[in-house]
Scaffold this motif. Structure first.
Motif, mmCIF file in Angstrom:
data_model
loop_
_atom_site.group_PDB
_atom_site.id
_atom_site.type_symbol
_atom_site.label_atom_id
_atom_site.label_comp_id
_atom_site.label_asym_id
_atom_site.label_seq_id
_atom_site.Cartn_x
_atom_site.Cartn_y
_atom_site.Cartn_z
ATOM 1 N N ARG A 78 25.595 -0.293 31.460
ATOM 2 C CA ARG A 78 26.216 -0.574 30.162
ATOM 3 C C ARG A 78 27.660 -1.038 30.355
ATOM 4 O O ARG A 78 28.131 -1.953 29.663
ATOM 5 N N ASP A 146 22.200 -3.641 21.030
ATOM 6 C CA ASP A 146 21.309 -2.496 21.219
ATOM 7 C C ASP A 146 20.418 -2.287 20.010
ATOM 8 O O ASP A 146 19.226 -1.970 20.145
ATOM 9 N N VAL A 149 17.662 -4.766 20.156
ATOM 10 C CA VAL A 149 16.676 -4.382 21.172
ATOM 11 C C VAL A 149 15.774 -3.272 20.648
ATOM 12 O O VAL A 149 14.552 -3.318 20.823
ATOM 13 N N VAL A 150 16.374 -2.273 19.997
ATOM 14 C CA VAL A 150 15.583 -1.167 19.443
ATOM 15 C C VAL A 150 14.591 -1.692 18.406
ATOM 16 O O VAL A 150 13.427 -1.270 18.375
ATOM 17 N N THR A 241 20.685 -5.990 30.115
ATOM 18 C CA THR A 241 20.139 -5.362 28.908
ATOM 19 C C THR A 241 18.731 -4.837 29.164
ATOM 20 O O THR A 241 18.392 -3.711 28.783
ATOM 21 N N TRP A 245 17.666 -0.643 29.154
ATOM 22 C CA TRP A 245 16.647 0.022 28.351
ATOM 23 C C TRP A 245 15.464 0.458 29.197
ATOM 24 O O TRP A 245 14.770 1.425 28.849
ATOM 25 N N TYR A 248 16.581 3.863 30.483
ATOM 26 C CA TYR A 248 16.433 4.889 29.453
ATOM 27 C C TYR A 248 14.977 5.358 29.368
ATOM 28 O O TYR A 248 14.698 6.562 29.251
ATOM 29 N N THR A 282 14.701 7.435 20.400
ATOM 30 C CA THR A 282 15.730 6.393 20.350
ATOM 31 C C THR A 282 16.168 6.142 18.909
ATOM 32 O O THR A 282 17.370 6.063 18.615
#
Length: 369
Positions: A78, A146, A149-150, A241, A245, A248, A282
């Motif tokens: 990040r 972000d 992306v989510v 990126t 993720w 995560y 998330t």
């Protein structure tokens, strides 16, 4: 540092001073209340002593420790990704400084939810002698990326595994119907459009001193945000990126191997269990809370229950259901506890390193004052 930059930074160094009691309640009391309320609701039907027994006797702490340490990698990624965006506005902090800012952000958010992002912006703008609004705009772009992306991951997960989401909607039909009514209401849309138009006209044509100043700050924020479109290294940014993720997800996936119950669920249902729990947790992090404590465990437990055995899901075997919920709570609480400990320890370390760095760079800042 120029006078303009000093003004820009001074506006956010002490955000609590201008917000009054109402601002403090919204920023600090509400997230704390959400965390406490959800934790109370979570533990209300759980045998706390049995949960602690499961954690002590059944948890593989080596797996949890490995997962926690692995959490340093997405922080580094990040930091590197944000560095690409900052270079687009002419700000070039070293990677270690960016890493400090990310670790510090998570630590600050545990105590003061949402303030960590403002803190890291202030830290970078001060250390690099940069415009706060532009750095803030870059941070907003970072967070909006972000969010996008989510949204994409959530949509993809829903398409690939719609059954659990449909089950979620069926479980809480009142909430779904209320949300649908709100989104489709013409009154809500008309009021929203009218409000946005009024704000736009006010900020475009007003010569009020405060409005002019806010307009100046928003212009700087927009410049920092828009820089993402012209930055060099877009390919690397996208790669980082994806790596961020993926890390995560891998953290949560490997955490499933720390408890017998979650290992069994994973073996019975496959990787989709981790995917669903990953997306739910998330999304839950968007709820204002102290470090995600409360919403995270609640979302995790709900995700696990989607894959519970039939006797548990139907409630035909109350004892089995109770045991399943308790084991699920043990898993969720252990994962969030390990993550919180990582944030606290890494935060303490980087704050010490930042103090050392500040002492070394003091002459540099003095020369720009």
């Amino acid at each position: 540092m120029s006078d303009t930059q000093k003004e820009n930074t001074s506006d956010v160094r002490h955000p609590g001073k201008k917000g009054g009691w109402a601002g403090k309640i919204i920023k600090f009391i509400v997230p704390l209340a959400v965390s406490i309320g959800l934790c109370v609701a979570l533990f209300r039907d759980i045998d706390f002593h049995e949960m602690m027994r499961i954690i002590r006797q059944e948890c593989d702490f080596w797996v949890i420790a490995g997962v926690a340490l692995f959490g340093l990698l997405p922080m580094l990624i990040r930091a590197a990704r944000w560095g690409i965006q900052l270079r687009a506005i002419g700000v070039r902090p070293p990677l270690r400084i960016l890493f400090y800012s990310i670790c510090g952000t998570y630590a600050v958010n545990i105590v003061f939810p949402r303030l960590g992002e403002v803190w890291r912006t202030g830290y970078i703008s001060y250390r690099q002698n940069a415009s706060f609004p532009e750095v803030f705009g870059s941070m907003i772009a970072d967070r909006l990326a972000d969010t996008l992306v989510v949204a994409i991951l959530t949509l993809g997960t829903f398409i690939a595994a719609s059954a659990p989401f449909i089950k979620f909607i069926e479980t809480y039909p009142q909430a779904y119907q209320a949300l649908e009514a709100l989104v489709t209401s013409p009154v809500v849309w008309a009021a929203g459009i009218a409000g946005l138009l009024a704000v736009w006209l006010l900020f475009k044509y007003s010569h009020n001193r405060f409005i002019v100043r806010v307009r100046h700050i928003l212009k700087g924020i927009w410049e920092g945000f828009a820089a993402i479109a012209r930055m060099d290294g877009k390919g690397l940014w996208l790669l980082l990126t994806a790596a961020l993720w993926s890390c995560y997800f891998l953290q949560l996936y490997f955490a499933f191997f720390a408890f017998p119950m979650t290992r069994q669920i994973l073996a019975d249902n496959g990787i989709i269990v981790a995917v669903i729990c990953y997306m739910l947790t998330t999304i839950s992090m968007a709820i204002p809370s102290n470090g995600g404590i409360g919403p995270y465990q609640t979302a995790m437990l709900f995700g696990l229950q989607l894959f519970a055995p039939a006797a548990v899901a139907s409630g035909a075997d109350p004892a089995a259901r109770q045991a399943f919920i308790t084991a699920g709570a043990a898993f969720g609480n252990t994962v969030i506890a390990a993550q919180t400990i990582l944030f606290i320890v890494s935060g303490i370390i980087v704050f010490i390193l930042m103090a050392v760095d500040k002492r070394r760079s003091a002459p540099h800042h003095a020369g720009h004052a």
